[in-house]
Design a protein around this motif. Structure first.
Motif, PDB file in Angstrom:
ATOM      1  N   ASP A  63       5.710  -7.985  -2.716  1.00  0.00           N
ATOM      2  CA  ASP A  63       5.175  -8.522  -0.999  1.00  0.00           C
ATOM      3  C   ASP A  63       3.876  -8.314  -0.639  1.00  0.00           C
ATOM      4  O   ASP A  63       3.487  -8.398  -2.280  1.00  0.00           O
ATOM      5  CB  ASP A  63       5.747  -6.525  -0.842  1.00  0.00           C
ATOM      6  CG  ASP A  63       6.820  -6.395   0.057  1.00  0.00           C
ATOM      7  OD1 ASP A  63       7.055  -7.436   0.407  1.00  0.00           O
ATOM      8  OD2 ASP A  63       7.110  -5.383   0.366  1.00  0.00           O
ATOM      9  N   PRO A  64       3.363  -9.136  -0.147  1.00  0.00           N
ATOM     10  CA  PRO A  64       4.463  -9.859   0.983  1.00  0.00           C
ATOM     11  C   PRO A  64       5.348 -10.729   1.041  1.00  0.00           C
ATOM     12  O   PRO A  64       5.743 -10.876   1.923  1.00  0.00           O
ATOM     13  CB  PRO A  64       3.259 -10.295   2.221  1.00  0.00           C
ATOM     14  CG  PRO A  64       1.836 -10.494   1.061  1.00  0.00           C
ATOM     15  CD  PRO A  64       2.329  -9.779  -0.130  1.00  0.00           C
ATOM     16  N   ARG A 116       3.957  -0.161   2.316  1.00  0.00           N
ATOM     17  CA  ARG A 116       5.076  -0.790   1.644  1.00  0.00           C
ATOM     18  C   ARG A 116       4.506  -1.622   0.290  1.00  0.00           C
ATOM     19  O   ARG A 116       4.743  -1.826  -0.717  1.00  0.00           O
ATOM     20  CB  ARG A 116       6.419  -1.312   2.379  1.00  0.00           C
ATOM     21  CG  ARG A 116       7.770  -0.266   2.285  1.00  0.00           C
ATOM     22  CD  ARG A 116       7.917  -1.248   3.357  1.00  0.00           C
ATOM     23  NE  ARG A 116       7.228  -1.865   4.550  1.00  0.00           N
ATOM     24  CZ  ARG A 116       7.383  -1.311   6.188  1.00  0.00           C
ATOM     25  NH1 ARG A 116       7.355  -0.755   5.813  1.00  0.00           N
ATOM     26  NH2 ARG A 116       6.690  -2.766   6.358  1.00  0.00           N
ATOM     27  N   THR A 117       3.736  -1.937   0.669  1.00  0.00           N
ATOM     28  CA  THR A 117       2.480  -3.572  -0.043  1.00  0.00           C
ATOM     29  C   THR A 117       1.027  -2.565  -0.726  1.00  0.00           C
ATOM     30  O   THR A 117       0.069  -2.462  -0.488  1.00  0.00           O
ATOM     31  CB  THR A 117       2.677  -4.609   0.999  1.00  0.00           C
ATOM     32  OG1 THR A 117       3.609  -5.149   2.292  1.00  0.00           O
ATOM     33  CG2 THR A 117       1.725  -5.645   0.497  1.00  0.00           C
ATOM     34  N   SER A 160      -2.232  -2.808  -1.833  1.00  0.00           N
ATOM     35  CA  SER A 160      -3.496  -4.022  -1.754  1.00  0.00           C
ATOM     36  C   SER A 160      -4.965  -3.757  -2.414  1.00  0.00           C
ATOM     37  O   SER A 160      -4.493  -2.318  -2.458  1.00  0.00           O
ATOM     38  CB  SER A 160      -3.456  -4.041  -0.287  1.00  0.00           C
ATOM     39  OG  SER A 160      -4.262  -2.877  -0.210  1.00  0.00           O
ATOM     40  N   GLU A 219       1.225  -5.033   6.909  1.00  0.00           N
ATOM     41  CA  GLU A 219       1.470  -6.004   6.094  1.00  0.00           C
ATOM     42  C   GLU A 219       2.789  -6.716   7.653  1.00  0.00           C
ATOM     43  O   GLU A 219       3.287  -7.838   6.745  1.00  0.00           O
ATOM     44  CB  GLU A 219       2.466  -5.126   5.314  1.00  0.00           C
ATOM     45  CG  GLU A 219       3.562  -4.157   6.077  1.00  0.00           C
ATOM     46  CD  GLU A 219       3.839  -2.645   4.497  1.00  0.00           C
ATOM     47  OE1 GLU A 219       4.720  -2.468   5.035  1.00  0.00           O
ATOM     48  OE2 GLU A 219       3.273  -2.714   3.409  1.00  0.00           O
ATOM     49  N   ARG A 279       3.165 -10.231   7.755  1.00  0.00           N
ATOM     50  CA  ARG A 279       4.306 -11.571   7.778  1.00  0.00           C
ATOM     51  C   ARG A 279       4.495 -12.187   9.011  1.00  0.00           C
ATOM     52  O   ARG A 279       5.157 -12.955   8.979  1.00  0.00           O
ATOM     53  CB  ARG A 279       5.372 -10.289   7.545  1.00  0.00           C
ATOM     54  CG  ARG A 279       5.573  -9.809   5.807  1.00  0.00           C
ATOM     55  CD  ARG A 279       6.614  -9.656   5.402  1.00  0.00           C
ATOM     56  NE  ARG A 279       6.592  -8.363   5.615  1.00  0.00           N
ATOM     57  CZ  ARG A 279       7.257  -6.970   5.666  1.00  0.00           C
ATOM     58  NH1 ARG A 279       5.842  -7.239   4.500  1.00  0.00           N
ATOM     59  NH2 ARG A 279       6.624  -6.047   6.252  1.00  0.00           N
TER      60      ARG A 279
END
Length: 344
Positions: free
Chosen positions: A13-14, A180-181, A183, A209, A213
């Protein structure tokens, strides 16, 4: 006939989430994902190509598939799977140069979307309160991801001049946060104790995130060439973020950054890059008005909401109770008022 979209940087991700988002778009016939490492789970409905965009062979991928839209997500502030700073720069800058050369030769290309960063504005005590896209940095970034992004944007502008028939869109993203991402700022806030710069409480601005997107999706579908700040509304001071996480802070002088990084490395923890140190010193806030008015993008979550979703999703609770910490400023204010008005 619908679009053939090539997306770089889809192993995690992303990028992985983005190709899953666009594969069912009615205007998209085919999605090709490119990365130098295989994704953990190859997204259904996406043609994955294991390729290194630093290699001129990427031109064959673009030409053979008659790609008309390229979304370039490979430029990254995260280190690659193998290699150090040199490998990061090669992936970011040389990879972009090879991809642009491939697009230059491909007559089918009609749209190019490039991921960049608000770090191109640098960090300085003389910074304006709000950066617009046309604001010149007071101090040019000289190291790391920020410097790479400046170089990448320069190459992209050169490509746009050579191929005026291609709609070129550059998205400058604020620091990314989400449950979830991965960084750099997410890793920083996950530390049990937050190192901060002595005497500074910077204003911070993020982008969620999911909003990242969505901004990419809008830029891919819309013919809105130009450069856009992509950020959530509102700001958080670093001290507010620490209180909301329940994280104690340890201020250190700027001269001790090297020692702090040595300690973090020995603990197997994150490394504070030069860009992060600038951000934790001076902060950075950008104006997303152009993206709202011309691109049609508005972040769903504010900076505070983005941070709250990150903390909730990571179950990031520190050593101190955030609810009690949040009451401290009010209690101090009440105490000061009582002392000023003893008879009130």
């Amino acid at each position: 006939m619908g679009r053939v979209v090539l997306v770089t940087g889809v192993a995690g991700d992303p990028g992985a989430g983005f190709v899953r988002m666009i594969r069912d778009e009615p205007d998209v016939d085919r999605v090709i994902g490119v990365d130098m490492v295989a994704p953990a789970a190859e997204p259904a409905g996406v043609d994955f190509v294991l390729a290194d965009i630093r290699n001129p062979m990427i031109a064959k991928v673009v030409a053979s598939a008659a790609v008309d839209t390229v979304v370039h997500l490979s430029p990254s502030e995260l280190p690659p799977i193998r290699g150090g700073a040199v490998s990061i720069k090669e992936t970011n800058v040389i990879g972009t140069m090879q991809l642009l050369a491939a697009c230059q030769k491909a007559p089918s290309i009609r749209r190019l979307v490039v991921r960049s960063t608000t770090a191109v504005y640098g960090g300085s005590p003389r910074d304006p309160a709000l950066f617009a896209e046309d604001t010149e940095p007071r101090v040019q970034p000289s190291t790391g991801w920020a410097k790479d992004a400046v170089e990448i944007e320069g190459y992209v502008r050169g490509f746009a001049r050579r191929r005026p028939d291609v709609a070129v869109t550059v998205l400058r993203f604020a620091p990314l946060l989400g449950p979830r991402t991965d960084s750099p700022m997410g890793a920083y806030f996950a530390l049990p104790v937050l190192p901060t710069l002595l005497g500074y409480d910077p204003r911070l601005q993020f982008v969620h995130e999911d909003d990242l997107r969505e901004a990419l999706r809008i830029a891919m579908l819309a013919d809105r060439p130009g450069t856009y700040n992509i950020a959530a509304e509102g700001v958080l001071f670093l001290s507010q973020a620490a209180r909301r996480l329940g994280r104690p802070v340890v201020p250190f002088p700027a001269a001790a950054v090297g020692l702090v990084n040595q300690g973090l490395r020995r603990a197997g923890s994150v490394h504070l890059s030069a860009e992060q140190v600038r951000l934790l010193t001076h902060g950075r806030v950008v104006d997303p008005a152009r993206a709202r008015e011309k691109l049609g993008f508005v972040a769903v979550r504010s900076t505070a909401e983005t941070f709250a979703d990150y903390a909730e999703g990571r179950r990031s609770t520190g050593l101190l109770d955030p609810r009690r910490l949040a009451q401290v400023p009010d209690r101090l204010a009440d105490l000061l008022l009582t002392r000023r008005n003893p008879d009130g």
